[in-house]
Scaffold this active site. Structure first.
Site, mmCIF file in Angstrom:
data_model
loop_
_atom_site.group_PDB
_atom_site.id
_atom_site.type_symbol
_atom_site.label_atom_id
_atom_site.label_comp_id
_atom_site.label_asym_id
_atom_site.label_seq_id
_atom_site.Cartn_x
_atom_site.Cartn_y
_atom_site.Cartn_z
ATOM 1 N N SER A 113 17.709 64.410 65.840
ATOM 2 C CA SER A 113 18.542 65.227 64.959
ATOM 3 C C SER A 113 19.779 65.777 65.658
ATOM 4 O O SER A 113 20.624 65.018 66.101
ATOM 5 C CB SER A 113 17.681 66.354 64.374
ATOM 6 O OG SER A 113 18.403 67.078 63.432
ATOM 7 N N HIS A 114 19.834 67.085 65.793
ATOM 8 C CA HIS A 114 21.030 67.753 66.307
ATOM 9 C C HIS A 114 20.999 67.917 67.817
ATOM 10 O O HIS A 114 21.917 68.497 68.386
ATOM 11 C CB HIS A 114 21.136 69.130 65.645
ATOM 12 C CG HIS A 114 19.829 69.873 65.721
ATOM 13 N ND1 HIS A 114 18.749 69.527 64.925
ATOM 14 C CD2 HIS A 114 19.406 70.868 66.515
ATOM 15 C CE1 HIS A 114 17.720 70.316 65.228
ATOM 16 N NE2 HIS A 114 18.093 71.137 66.185
ATOM 17 N N ASP A 278 25.099 66.510 61.047
ATOM 18 C CA ASP A 278 24.513 66.464 62.393
ATOM 19 C C ASP A 278 24.176 65.056 62.852
ATOM 20 O O ASP A 278 24.547 64.072 62.207
ATOM 21 C CB ASP A 278 23.271 67.364 62.447
ATOM 22 C CG ASP A 278 22.096 66.748 61.702
ATOM 23 O OD1 ASP A 278 22.343 66.030 60.720
ATOM 24 O OD2 ASP A 278 20.944 66.977 62.107
ATOM 25 N N ASP A 280 21.620 63.041 62.810
ATOM 26 C CA ASP A 280 20.983 62.085 61.902
ATOM 27 C C ASP A 280 21.390 62.284 60.445
ATOM 28 O O ASP A 280 20.801 61.685 59.541
ATOM 29 C CB ASP A 280 19.455 62.163 62.039
ATOM 30 C CG ASP A 280 18.905 63.520 61.677
ATOM 31 O OD1 ASP A 280 19.646 64.510 61.813
ATOM 32 O OD2 ASP A 280 17.741 63.612 61.247
ATOM 33 N N ASP A 282 21.261 64.821 58.268
ATOM 34 C CA ASP A 282 20.572 65.603 57.240
ATOM 35 C C ASP A 282 21.089 67.037 57.137
ATOM 36 O O ASP A 282 20.803 67.727 56.163
ATOM 37 C CB ASP A 282 19.046 65.555 57.416
ATOM 38 C CG ASP A 282 18.586 66.027 58.773
ATOM 39 O OD1 ASP A 282 19.436 66.378 59.613
ATOM 40 O OD2 ASP A 282 17.356 66.034 59.006
ATOM 41 N N ARG A 283 21.839 67.500 58.135
ATOM 42 C CA ARG A 283 22.366 68.869 58.051
ATOM 43 C C ARG A 283 23.801 68.867 57.547
ATOM 44 O O ARG A 283 24.493 67.854 57.651
ATOM 45 C CB ARG A 283 22.364 69.530 59.437
ATOM 46 C CG ARG A 283 20.996 69.780 59.958
ATOM 47 C CD ARG A 283 21.049 70.560 61.247
ATOM 48 N NE ARG A 283 19.678 70.903 61.645
ATOM 49 C CZ ARG A 283 19.373 71.795 62.557
ATOM 50 N NH1 ARG A 283 20.309 72.446 63.189
ATOM 51 N NH2 ARG A 283 18.106 72.043 62.837
ATOM 52 N N LYS A 377 16.373 66.520 53.801
ATOM 53 C CA LYS A 377 17.618 67.216 53.546
ATOM 54 C C LYS A 377 18.750 66.199 53.702
ATOM 55 O O LYS A 377 18.570 65.148 54.314
ATOM 56 C CB LYS A 377 17.778 68.431 54.428
ATOM 57 C CG LYS A 377 17.668 68.198 55.890
ATOM 58 C CD LYS A 377 17.581 69.540 56.604
ATOM 59 C CE LYS A 377 17.501 69.340 58.090
ATOM 60 N NZ LYS A 377 16.374 70.041 58.689
HETATM 61 C C1 G1P Z 1 14.924 73.656 63.237
HETATM 62 C C2 G1P Z 1 15.310 74.491 62.046
HETATM 63 C C3 G1P Z 1 14.520 74.055 60.828
HETATM 64 C C4 G1P Z 1 14.733 72.563 60.595
HETATM 65 C C5 G1P Z 1 14.407 71.786 61.861
HETATM 66 C C6 G1P Z 1 14.738 70.303 61.706
HETATM 67 O O1 G1P Z 1 13.561 73.849 63.532
HETATM 68 O O2 G1P Z 1 15.121 75.863 62.301
HETATM 69 O O3 G1P Z 1 14.922 74.811 59.724
HETATM 70 O O4 G1P Z 1 13.930 72.102 59.540
HETATM 71 O O5 G1P Z 1 15.158 72.304 62.946
HETATM 72 O O6 G1P Z 1 16.086 70.083 61.465
HETATM 73 P P1 G1P Z 1 13.055 74.814 64.700
HETATM 74 O O7 G1P Z 1 13.752 74.378 65.953
HETATM 75 O O8 G1P Z 1 13.504 76.196 64.313
HETATM 76 O O9 G1P Z 1 11.566 74.662 64.721
HETATM 77 ZN ZN ZN Z 2 19.022 66.490 61.574
#
Ligand code: G1P
Ligand code: ZN
Length: 544
Positions: A113-114, A278, A280, A282-283, A377
């Site tokens: 992801s991010h 982000d 991947d 989804d954000r 998302k």
């Molecule tokens: C974080 C975000 C959460 C999101 C997840 C995946 O998780 O807070 O809302 O669904 O990334 O993108 P966390 O690192 O807080 O467990």
């Molecule tokens: Zn992501």
């Protein structure tokens, strides 16, 4: 081509977190590490033989190598057909589209992801089920159980598949189809949003926008949609070429990591609208000219304006938000007379609500929003949703959000992240707050009195499953909140998240700076949790 069985031993750290298994690239590159996890996925799936899977990732370093390994393992494990993203690329929302559209049995998404990428960055893998959404906990727990007892895995001895062209191949008896997921994704977006109206705004008005793909997965999708279909001028999509290391950046669309976009939107000649997504895809982050839209507000504004958007004109069945997300959307739901569900952090908890038609829109404060069109998302979907609202209302982003606050009141909201702190200190902090559960109730801090303190747990209204230990809530008598939880996606040390929220109905006080408005709560959080002492940090790494 023959199937070979390789002997292996369990790794003890393969427990999936908030969103799949995430580790440093070098952890995944250890012999058998990826293979053990993939075999554990296959071992936990019943009736996989002959079925269709979807496979792809966010294009980060090790994506291609991992795909070749997974293809050969899938062939050896009796999978009937695999749909792979062209060049190995599938945004997370596009993977969800592909699973649903092709009625696949499930999908494997390679993404952290991010989190940063590159050889020194992170890699990740998660399994999605046939509804296109992240595997629920009972599935991830079964996978984890298999990782602890695995002794061998199966893999086909064969050459690599060419992922650079659309086409059909055979790997043993398994069919492999390399597909361009931009096409079905774009089709779905066209069915949900009024593309003509948006196009008209982009071509005929003086409306300008900038979409920052942060050198991550959405580049090809964003170019096809905004510059291709919607006629935005070339260059509207910036950082649109996916790179294995995201150009050295941190592909997280927030005020800190998408700073160059923020600078553009807060400059003198700022465009009307800015957005980023982000790693991947989804954000999403939504910006107006000189204006940042808090993700919790974004969900509330989208809910309040959904009736203006083509695919949502019929009305919403309900909405859902994660527990730490502000209560702004709750107020809209009340007005609309629909239910608002409060779930633990992580998209997997929305799946049942969406499947059961209890919610149409869902969102998290962490820059995540989406609807029942898929089960993930969806960053670009959120951008299009906003563009559709802007095209209908003909007002600026700032005007729309401020008139929303006027009508519903403003939920001042901020999240303070302390990234990569020592795990020991973070655990001590949580223990320290836990030890105050009996004494805090009724205690007064300046203008605030603690109404209750608890650890959030959730009973899924659809299948009755119970999830506990989802974050400490300190709720005050005026419903202001301080929430404390540890991240389940970080890969180094611990990440502490402190969420702060207070409600301001008085329009004359709604223009305060967020950190100022939350100042007293920030001080109380420090008083209760001794954040500086336990994290050894004076300030958060990221403030949203
Ligand atoms: C974080 C975000 C959460 C999101 C997840 C995946 O998780 O807070 O809302 O669904 O990334 O993108 P966390 O690192 O807080 O467990
Ligand atoms: Zn992501």
């Amino acid at each position: 081509m023959s199937i070979i069985t390789i002997k292996t031993q369990p790794f003890n750290d393969q427990k999936p977190g908030t969103s799949g298994l995430r580790k440093g690239v070098t952890v995944f590159q250890q012999p058998h590490y990826l293979e053990n996890f993939v075999q554990s996925i296959f071992n936990s799936l019943e009736g996989l033989t002959g079925k269709t899977l979807v496979l792809g990732g966010d294009g980060r370093y090790y994506n291609r190598e991992a795909i070749q390994i997974i293809l050969k393992m899938a062939a050896a494990n009796g999978v009937g057909r695999i749909l792979v993203g062209l060049k190995g690329i599938l945004s997370t929302p596009a993977a969800s589209v592909m699973i649903r559209k092709n009625q696949a049995y499930g999908g494997i998404i390679l993404s952290a992801s991010h989190n940063p990428g590159g050889i020194n960055g992170d890699f990740g893998i998660k399994y999605n089920i046939s509804n296109g959404g992240p595997a629920p906990e009972k599935v991830t727990e079964a996978i984890f159980a298999h990782t602890k007892s695995i002794t061998q895995y199966q893999i086909l001895e064969s050459g690599d598949i060419n992922l650079d062209h659309v086409g059909s191949f055979k790997l043993g008896t398994m069919d492999v189809e390399v597909m361009d997921s931009v096409i079905p994704y774009l089709e779905l977006m066209e069915s949900l949003f009024d593309f003509d109206l948006i196009k008209n705004m982009l071509l005929n008005g003086d409306f300008t926008m900038c979409m920052d793909s942060l050198h991550a997965v959405t580049g090809p999708y964003a170019k096809a949609i905004f510059e291709g279909k919607l006629g935005a001028k070339t260059g509207t999509v910036i950082n649109g070429v996916p790179l294995e290391d995201f150009g050295g950046g941190h592909p997280d669309p927030n005020l800190v990591y998408a700073k160059s976009l923020v600078d553009v939107l807060f400059s003198d000649n700022a465009p009307d609208f800015g957005a980023a997504s982000d790693g991947d895809g989804d954000r999403n982050m939504i910006l107006g000219r000189n204006f940042f839209v808090n993700p919790s507000d974004s969900l509330a504004v989208m809910t309040a304006n959904a009736h203006l958007v083509k695919g949502y004109k019929e009305g919403l069945k309900g909405v859902a938000r994660s527990m730490p997300t502000s209560g702004a959307v709750d107020r809209v739901a009340t007005k609309l007379g629909i239910n608002c569900y409060e779930t633990p952090t992580g998209w997997k908890f929305f799946g049942n609500l969406l499947d059961a038609d209890k919610a149409t829109l869902c969102g998290e404060e962490s820059f995540g929003t989406s609807s029942n069109h898929i089960r993930e998302k969806d960053g670009l979907w959120a951008v299009l949703f906003w563009l559709n609202i802007l095209a209908v209302r003909g007002e600026s982003v700032e005007q729309i959000v401020k008139s929303h606050w006027q009508e519903y009141g403003r939920n001042f909201y901020s999240r303070h992240d302390y990234e990569e702190v020592a795990t020991e200190g973070a655990n001590e902090l949580v223990n320290h707050v836990n030890s105050q559960f009996e004494t805090l109730k009724g205690k007064q801090f300046g203008n605030y009195t603690v109404a209750y303190i608890d650890n959030f747990s959730y009973t899924d209204p659809v299948d009755g499953s119970i999830t506990t230990n989802q974050g400490i809530r300190i709720v005050f008598t005026d419903n202001s909140r301080i929430i404390i939880r540890l991240s389940g996606t970080g890969t180094k040390g611990a990440t502490l998240r402190v969420y702060l929220e207070s409600y301001e109905p008085d329009v004359s006080k709604q223009n305060l700076d967020t950190q100022e408005a939350l100042g007293e709560l920030i001080t109380i959080a420090e008083e209760i949790a001794h954040i500086k002492k336990f994290t050894r940090r004076d300030v958060p790494t990221v403030i949203t």
